[in-house]
Design a protein around this motif. Structure first.
Motif, PDB file in Angstrom:
ATOM      1  N   ASP A  53       0.823  -1.198   0.000  1.00 27.96           N
ATOM      2  CA  ASP A  53       0.000   0.000   0.000  1.00 27.96           C
ATOM      3  C   ASP A  53       0.866   1.262   0.000  1.00 27.96           C
ATOM      4  O   ASP A  53       2.097   1.189  -0.088  1.00 27.96           O
ATOM      5  CB  ASP A  53      -1.001  -0.012   1.154  1.00 27.96           C
ATOM      6  N   ASP A  54       0.218   2.413   0.138  1.00 23.00           N
ATOM      7  CA  ASP A  54       0.955   3.671   0.031  1.00 23.00           C
ATOM      8  C   ASP A  54       1.806   3.981   1.264  1.00 23.00           C
ATOM      9  O   ASP A  54       2.530   4.966   1.301  1.00 23.00           O
ATOM     10  CB  ASP A  54      -0.002   4.834  -0.246  1.00 23.00           C
ATOM     11  N   LYS A  55       1.737   3.120   2.267  1.00 27.50           N
ATOM     12  CA  LYS A  55       2.569   3.286   3.457  1.00 27.50           C
ATOM     13  C   LYS A  55       3.588   2.146   3.590  1.00 27.50           C
ATOM     14  O   LYS A  55       4.214   1.970   4.623  1.00 27.50           O
ATOM     15  CB  LYS A  55       1.696   3.381   4.706  1.00 27.50           C
ATOM     16  N   ALA A  56       3.718   1.354   2.538  1.00 25.35           N
ATOM     17  CA  ALA A  56       4.718   0.278   2.425  1.00 25.35           C
ATOM     18  C   ALA A  56       4.375  -0.981   3.216  1.00 25.35           C
ATOM     19  O   ALA A  56       5.252  -1.812   3.476  1.00 25.35           O
ATOM     20  CB  ALA A  56       6.121   0.769   2.806  1.00 25.35           C
ATOM     21  N   TYR A  57       3.112  -1.156   3.580  1.00 25.45           N
ATOM     22  CA  TYR A  57       2.704  -2.411   4.223  1.00 25.45           C
ATOM     23  C   TYR A  57       2.498  -3.469   3.147  1.00 25.45           C
ATOM     24  O   TYR A  57       1.749  -3.252   2.194  1.00 25.45           O
ATOM     25  CB  TYR A  57       1.414  -2.215   5.026  1.00 25.45           C
ATOM     26  N   ILE A  58       3.164  -4.598   3.321  1.00 27.52           N
ATOM     27  CA  ILE A  58       3.156  -5.667   2.326  1.00 27.52           C
ATOM     28  C   ILE A  58       2.320  -6.834   2.836  1.00 27.52           C
ATOM     29  O   ILE A  58       2.444  -7.235   4.001  1.00 27.52           O
ATOM     30  CB  ILE A  58       4.591  -6.158   2.043  1.00 27.52           C
ATOM     31  N   MET A  59       1.476  -7.368   1.967  1.00 27.72           N
ATOM     32  CA  MET A  59       0.706  -8.563   2.302  1.00 27.72           C
ATOM     33  C   MET A  59       0.732  -9.517   1.118  1.00 27.72           C
ATOM     34  O   MET A  59       0.814  -9.093  -0.034  1.00 27.72           O
ATOM     35  CB  MET A  59      -0.742  -8.215   2.660  1.00 27.72           C
ATOM     36  N   ALA A  60       0.673 -10.818   1.437  1.00 33.25           N
ATOM     37  CA  ALA A  60       0.654 -11.832   0.385  1.00 33.25           C
ATOM     38  C   ALA A  60      -0.030 -13.084   0.924  1.00 33.25           C
ATOM     39  O   ALA A  60      -0.158 -13.262   2.143  1.00 33.25           O
ATOM     40  CB  ALA A  60       2.071 -12.157  -0.078  1.00 33.25           C
ATOM     41  N   THR A  61      -0.465 -13.945   0.002  1.00 31.22           N
ATOM     42  CA  THR A  61      -1.236 -15.133   0.379  1.00 31.22           C
ATOM     43  C   THR A  61      -0.641 -16.388  -0.236  1.00 31.22           C
ATOM     44  O   THR A  61      -0.266 -16.397  -1.413  1.00 31.22           O
ATOM     45  CB  THR A  61      -2.699 -15.002  -0.092  1.00 31.22           C
ATOM     46  N   LEU A  62      -0.559 -17.432   0.574  1.00 31.97           N
ATOM     47  CA  LEU A  62      -0.292 -18.777   0.073  1.00 31.97           C
ATOM     48  C   LEU A  62      -1.602 -19.541   0.210  1.00 31.97           C
ATOM     49  O   LEU A  62      -2.040 -19.828   1.332  1.00 31.97           O
ATOM     50  CB  LEU A  62       0.815 -19.460   0.878  1.00 31.97           C
TER      51      LEU A  62
END
Length: 412
Positions: A53-62
């Motif tokens: 997002d625009d604040k550099a929070y990263i998310m991902a899914t397995l």
């Protein structure tokens, strides 16, 4: 294991030091350098729904590879490093087959990592250590955690015979300045519970942390010529000193351990007319925590009463703000999530070290935002300084624990 070492080094050589004085998120633009790299790496290993997002929070899914319902779990780490010590131009050193003796980090500056002082080193005799060159921190806090999460996800993707439910991954900025969970979107993350990979030595499993508050105490004074000061001068620095002396003796960081709380004076700056004292308040016990805050206000009132007639208004102004709370309150109702991690370690022949955190983690704030989040070891030692190191074998064990937790959760 070389793959893990290479990945870790590729992260730590990127400067991601955070800055508490900055109002932005992330607090430093350079954190984007690693954040963007992580996004591409998560995509390259096969993770799904990779977002930043625009604040550099990263998310991902397995995605799950089983047909039955399995709780969705998450693993979280932060990519910033502490501003307590330089994180620029990190030059990691690899010490294979550590012999249990002194390690010369920097011959020119005579900086030695010695087991005579850091006794934990002796646990890792025969292992591969990654150290600093004595001029920076290493960044194992928490780039070791990121390395372990990415490596575990990669292993699960490459070994589909290992059954698991849906797994969420989250990487955050600014944890080291207490803001790592501030903008974490728990609803978007979508996990039933998670684990931060942000502990120290092998086996650490933590679900208790300090209740924490910060206090800013301003002391006023009156400056007059010292030769004619009797009955007129009020030296704010001396009042601040009196305030500090009224705090309980022996209740400082250097004199406490375990569940013992403390007051920690960390900044003091003043002149005759104004002195500002900054301190932090810590206690695992909520009632004792509240009493500590009350004591600050009680001492302020006592001094104000003493100077009421001479100064004419409050001479001490105490501002206290809560920072985070003990996650135990939120984790105990779902204690089985700790039990799963403990069982995972035992099945891997790792002795669980269950103890309170003498600090806080993203997991504390996330637990209060509705995402119960115990903390698991990442393997590093001596964080936030030039003596920081991490055994490669410890990172491998953390990878194994993540994989085993995923397996056990799929059997619930």
């Amino acid at each position: 294991m070389q793959h893990i070492i290479d990945r870790f080094i590729s992260y730590v050589i990127i400067d991601t030091e955070s800055d508490a004085s900055s109002p932005t998120t992330p607090s430093t633009p350079k954190q984007w350098d690693l954040a963007n790299k992580l996004v591409e790496e998560l995509k390259s290993i096969g993770m799904q729904d990779v977002t930043i997002d625009d604040k550099a929070y990263i998310m991902a899914t397995l995605p799950s590879n089983v047909s039955h319902h399995v709780p969705t779990i998450g693993f979280i780490s932060h990519f910033d490093t502490s501003p307590d010590f330089s994180g620029a131009n990190v030059k990691p050193q690899i010490i294979p087959n550590y012999d249990g003796k002194d390690i010369v980090l920097n011959a020119e500056k005579n900086i030695i990592l010695s087991p005579s002082y850091f006794k934990d080193l002796l646990q890792y005799k025969g292992q591969t250590l990654i150290t600093t060159d004595g001029t920076t921190l290493l960044g194992a806090d928490d780039k070791a955690g990121i390395t372990e999460i990415v490596s575990a996800m990669e292993f699960l993707i490459q070994n589909p015979d290992i059954k698991h439910g849906t797994i969420k991954v989250g990487f955050t900025p600014d944890e080291e300045i207490g803001r790592g969970a501030h903008h974490f979107d728990v609803e978007k993350f979508g996990a039933d519970w998670a684990y931060t990979m942000d502990g120290s030595q092998v086996g650490e499993l933590e679900y208790e942390n300090f209740n924490a508050a910060g206090a800013k105490i301003t002391f006023k004074g009156k400056s007059v010529h010292p030769g004619y000061a009797k009955g007129k001068m009020i030296n704010s620095m001396l009042i601040a000193n009196d305030f500090i002396n009224q705090l309980p003796k022996g209740e400082t960081p250097e004199e406490t351990k375990g569940y013992e709380g403390f007051f920690h004076v960390h900044h003091l700056n003043g002149t005759i007319e104004e002195t500002v004292l900054e301190l932090i308040i810590r206690d695992h016990n909520k009632k004792k925590f509240e009493k500590r805050k009350e004591l600050i206000e009680k001492i302020a009132r006592k001094i104000n009463k003493k100077f009421a007639k001479q100064f004419g208004e409050d001479i001490v102004i105490a501002e206290i703000a809560d920072q985070y709370y003990n996650m135990k309150e939120k984790v105990l109702p779902v204690k089985y999530i700790v039990d799963i991690a403990e069982k995972a370690m035992k099945e891997l022949k790792i002795k669980p070290l269950i103890k309170p955190i003498r600090g806080g983690t993203d997991g504390s704030q996330l637990s209060y935002k509705g995402l119960p989040c115990p903390n698991i070891f990442a393997g590093g030692h001596n964080f936030h300084g030039k003596y920081e190191y991490v055994p490669a074998e410890s990172m491998q064990k953390a990878v194994d624990v993540i994989v085993k937790i995923a397996e056990l959760t799929a059997k619930l």
